[in-house]
Design an enzyme around this catalytic site. Structure first.
Site, PDB file in Angstrom:
ATOM      1  N   CYS A   1      -3.614  -3.455 -17.555  1.00  0.00           N
ATOM      2  CA  CYS A   1      -4.063  -2.449 -16.589  1.00  0.00           C
ATOM      3  C   CYS A   1      -3.589  -2.732 -15.170  1.00  0.00           C
ATOM      4  O   CYS A   1      -3.952  -2.023 -14.238  1.00  0.00           O
ATOM      5  CB  CYS A   1      -5.577  -2.281 -16.627  1.00  0.00           C
ATOM      6  SG  CYS A   1      -6.453  -3.779 -16.156  1.00  0.00           S
TER       7      CYS A   1
ATOM      8  N   ASP B   1      -3.340  -9.652 -10.494  1.00  0.00           N
ATOM      9  CA  ASP B   1      -3.867 -10.978 -10.175  1.00  0.00           C
ATOM     10  C   ASP B   1      -3.172 -12.067 -10.973  1.00  0.00           C
ATOM     11  O   ASP B   1      -2.911 -13.145 -10.445  1.00  0.00           O
ATOM     12  CB  ASP B   1      -5.377 -11.018 -10.435  1.00  0.00           C
ATOM     13  CG  ASP B   1      -6.154 -10.443  -9.270  1.00  0.00           C
ATOM     14  OD1 ASP B   1      -5.788 -10.759  -8.114  1.00  0.00           O
ATOM     15  OD2 ASP B   1      -7.093  -9.657  -9.486  1.00  0.00           O
TER      16      ASP B   1
ATOM     17  N   GLU C   1      -6.713 -12.357 -16.168  1.00  0.00           N
ATOM     18  CA  GLU C   1      -5.958 -12.286 -14.917  1.00  0.00           C
ATOM     19  C   GLU C   1      -5.918 -13.620 -14.190  1.00  0.00           C
ATOM     20  O   GLU C   1      -5.406 -13.729 -13.091  1.00  0.00           O
ATOM     21  CB  GLU C   1      -6.503 -11.171 -14.013  1.00  0.00           C
ATOM     22  CG  GLU C   1      -7.989 -11.117 -13.864  1.00  0.00           C
ATOM     23  CD  GLU C   1      -8.470  -9.904 -13.058  1.00  0.00           C
ATOM     24  OE1 GLU C   1      -7.664  -9.156 -12.491  1.00  0.00           O
ATOM     25  OE2 GLU C   1      -9.699  -9.722 -12.977  1.00  0.00           O
TER      26      GLU C   1
ATOM     27  N   HIS D   1       0.836  -1.208   0.000  1.00  0.00           N
ATOM     28  CA  HIS D   1       0.000   0.000   0.000  1.00  0.00           C
ATOM     29  C   HIS D   1       0.871   1.259   0.000  1.00  0.00           C
ATOM     30  O   HIS D   1       0.636   2.203  -0.755  1.00  0.00           O
ATOM     31  CB  HIS D   1      -0.913  -0.041   1.235  1.00  0.00           C
ATOM     32  CG  HIS D   1      -1.718   1.187   1.432  1.00  0.00           C
ATOM     33  ND1 HIS D   1      -2.765   1.526   0.611  1.00  0.00           N
ATOM     34  CD2 HIS D   1      -1.608   2.196   2.321  1.00  0.00           C
ATOM     35  CE1 HIS D   1      -3.283   2.664   1.008  1.00  0.00           C
ATOM     36  NE2 HIS D   1      -2.600   3.096   2.047  1.00  0.00           N
TER      37      HIS D   1
HETATM   38  C1  PEP Z   1      -5.207  -6.601 -11.771  1.00  0.00           C
HETATM   39  O1  PEP Z   1      -5.505  -7.653 -11.184  1.00  0.00           O
HETATM   40  O2  PEP Z   1      -4.106  -6.409 -12.329  1.00  0.00           O
HETATM   41  C2  PEP Z   1      -6.156  -5.483 -11.817  1.00  0.00           C
HETATM   42  C3  PEP Z   1      -5.930  -4.412 -12.540  1.00  0.00           C
HETATM   43  O3  PEP Z   1      -7.257  -5.595 -11.048  1.00  0.00           O
HETATM   44  P1  PEP Z   1      -7.270  -5.331  -9.477  1.00  0.00           P
HETATM   45  O4  PEP Z   1      -5.917  -4.830  -9.080  1.00  0.00           O
HETATM   46  O5  PEP Z   1      -8.362  -4.367  -9.255  1.00  0.00           O
HETATM   47  O6  PEP Z   1      -7.555  -6.717  -8.967  1.00  0.00           O
HETATM   48 MG    MG Z   2      -7.552  -8.024 -10.663  1.00  0.00          MG
END
Ligand code: PEP
Ligand code: MG
Length: 612
Positions: free
Chosen positions: A534, A487, A463, A218
């Site tokens: 992302c 993920d 993911e 974090h």
């Molecule tokens: C990811 O898993 O990379 C993602 C963008 O989703 P989150 O971090 O919200 O799980």
């Molecule tokens: Mg994710």
């Protein structure tokens, strides 16, 4: 002198001398994990749980009323501070978020806790500090051992408040007033709780150092998004320095210099000047297109959590939103947001970011997301929440929640720049089911007289490793892919993204991750659809040439890092990115891949890394 050379000469690794190193006034260099680039110098503010021992102090019979009085005053003072913080958090973040402090205030009114503290002061003739610390620690341990997700989450509230009461008992003022720092400080703490950062006056923070955490903790994410230098994983540092000590934080090399000498300050001063020049250059290119030297346009978009992030997205120069995490709309509230509320939020985001696209991801709760305080159909805590009832699995079963959200998205698609995306798709059945429901809800809405975008693009997040393996099948049923590396990495390497004990295994440049990204890109492109990334990996300019070389079409990053990504894109050629990807795919270890990525990135844009 170059930071890397500086690091290689005479760095002492870890603490080699006794306690209170800062008091000697001698320079001491400590190495942790570089978490956010940049350099800062300033006075330390030690936060949170310090391992200051609360010794058992005997109190004579006649001194007991004074101890009770001290306790009462500390509780009153703590209550004032919490109301004050709540007020400021409510102004800064909105009433919803400030509600977390209700839980803190409740702790102060807990009769069971206070009766035991007072009983102990009387019965054992001990100081208020000792009694309060002993009883509250016992309460926290009991809560932590309960097999109840909601109650064990209250442990951090209890510890937060207890620390505040103890600080007030000891007359430690500074730590209690984070929202009102009198001068800029470097925050050093064991870890940074989100409740702390919620009230921190970040304009007065120069940098962060924590004892635990890795590059994805974090603190690291927060520091990068605030563009402040940070070093994490510096074991026991908070308990061995004192507030007020002068330190230098080198977020490039992951170094903390305690009592920096004139010579060190001069060397780092040059680095800081270079840093300022980079900031100026980043501002210059912010509004320019992200196109490589050999003419390839690359979409750099942004990740957001609420409508009000739109201004920052536009400011950063991002071309729209590649990931709108809708969980935020469901947080810190007693009831679920209804269709109209969601529709307004999505439509407003679309309006503010037009003509750029806004990718709205359907609700991804469970795992690390949204403690299920809403108790939505959840009977018992899950043994493996990350492998459990999360994201699309949850939505497909909770049809009312999913229907409400999809209808809101469909209605907002009247703006024509909205896209919808499903999280954690693991196989074709889920995607088929999502598509069927979307189609059904669209017909419902049209029958009700609503206008929906007939070409609403749908995307699948990739993911879960199984989704990569069947990416060709999924690609035939989607308009785009977006790889969620956060993920994907944890599921592929079986390394919990939140567990610091396995942080060393959570490795974005692991050869398996490169191959999975390549497989996804190839499957997407063979089927004529674009592939974005992302996850956090896309926010790192070191990784940009590798990802683009692997064929990724779009990088969606946290807004403050968009200018750095654009800068990198504008300095590279696709030919060298492809060559990097080709040679990295042939590497056997993540270390080799990382070295190659760092070498190319530092050669292309040395100034981003404190050089050149
Ligand atoms: C990811 O898993 O990379 C993602 C963008 O989703 P989150 O971090 O919200 O799980
Ligand atoms: Mg994710």
């Amino acid at each position: 002198m170059d930071a890397a050379i500086f690091v290689s000469i005479g760095i002492s690794l870890g603490f080699t001398r006794g306690v209170s190193e800062d008091e000697t006034g001698e320079e001491l260099k400590l190495r942790g994990i570089p978490a956010s680039r940049g350099v800062c110098v300033g006075k330390v503010l030690i936060l949170g749980r310090q391992s200051v021992e609360t010794r058992r102090r005997h109190v004579e019979e006649e001194g007991i009323p004074a101890e009770i009085e001290r306790l009462e005053q500390a509780l009153v003072e703590t209550r004032h501070q919490l109301h004050d913080i709540q007020e400021r958090a409510s102004q800064a973040l909105g009433a919803k978020d400030a509600k977390i402090f209700d839980a803190h205030l409740l702790v102060l009114d807990d009769p069971a806790l206070l009766d035991q503290v007072v009983g102990m002061i009387h019965g054992e003739k001990v100081s208020a500090d000792y009694a309060f610390n002993t009883v509250s620690s016992r309460f926290a341990d009991t809560l932590a051992s309960l097999d109840d997700e909601y109650l064990s989450e209250r442990v951090s509230d209890l510890r937060d408040v207890s620390q505040r009461v103890l600080n007030n008992l000891r007359g430690v003022k500074e730590e209690g007033d984070l929202a009102n720092l009198s001068e800029p400080r470097i925050i050093i703490s064991h870890d940074l709780a989100p409740s702390t950062t919620a009230v921190l006056d970040t304009k007065k923070v120069l940098g962060f150092v924590t004892e635990i955490g890795g590059r994805t903790s974090h603190t690291a994410i927060l520091a990068r998004s605030l563009r402040l230098p940070a070093v994490v994983g510096l074991s026991r540092v908070a308990s061995r320095l004192r507030s007020g000590t002068k330190v230098l934080v080198d977020g490039y090399g992951g170094i903390l210099v305690v009592n920096p000498s004139e010579k060190t300050l001069e060397e780092y001063g040059q680095l800081k000047q270079r840093q300022q020049r980079v900031e100026d250059r980043l501002r210059e290119i912010q509004s320019l297109p992200s196109v490589t030297l050999d003419g390839k346009s690359v979409t750099v978009s942004a990740n957001v959590e609420e409508v009000d992030d739109a201004a920052e997205v536009i400011d950063s120069g991002a071309e729209g939103v590649g990931l709108f995490r809708t969980e935020y709309l469901f947080l810190n509230r007693e009831t679920l947001p209804n269709e109209d509320e969601q529709y307004e939020a999505y439509r407003e985001a679309a309006r503010r970011l037009r003509p750029h696209p806004v990718v709205i991801r359907t609700l991804d709760i469970g795992g690390d997301k949204l403690p299920l305080h809403l108790h939505l159909g959840q009977d018992a805590p899950e043994v493996n929440p990350f492998l459990g009832w999360r994201a699309i699995r949850f939505c497909l079963e909770e049809n009312d929640i999913f229907r409400t959200q999809l209808r809101a998205i469909l209605r907002a698609s009247v703006e024509r720049n909205i896209r919808v995306m499903y999280p954690m798709v693991s196989g074709v059945e889920e995607l088929n089911e999502c598509n069927e429901r979307l189609q059904k809800f669209r017909q419902e809405l049209i029958a009700e007289g609503h206008d929906c975008d007939p070409n609403l693009k749908i995307g699948a997040m990739i993911e879960v490793p199984s989704a990569v393996m069947v990416a060709d099948v999924l690609a035939r049923r989607a308009d785009f892919f977006s790889i969620g590396t956060n993920d994907l990495i944890q599921y592929t390497l079986a390394a919990d993204r939140m567990n610091e004990k396995v942080a060393h295994l959570y490795d974005p440049t692991h050869p398996s991750i490169l191959r999975l990204i390549k497989m996804t890109v190839d499957a997407g492109h063979r089927n004529g659809i674009g592939v974005a990334v992302c996850g956090e990996m896309a926010s790192d300019p070191v990784m940009a040439p590798l990802l683009l070389g692997l064929g990724v079409d779009e990088l969606s990053a946290t807004p403050p890092l968009v200018p750095q990504l654009k800068y990198m894109v504008r300095r590279m050629n696709m030919s060298e990115a492809r060559e990097l990807a080709r040679s990295s795919l042939g590497c056997e270890s993540s270390g080799e891949v990382l070295t190659r990525c760092q070498e190319l990135a530092e050669c292309l844009a040395p100034e981003l890394f404190g050089r050149g």
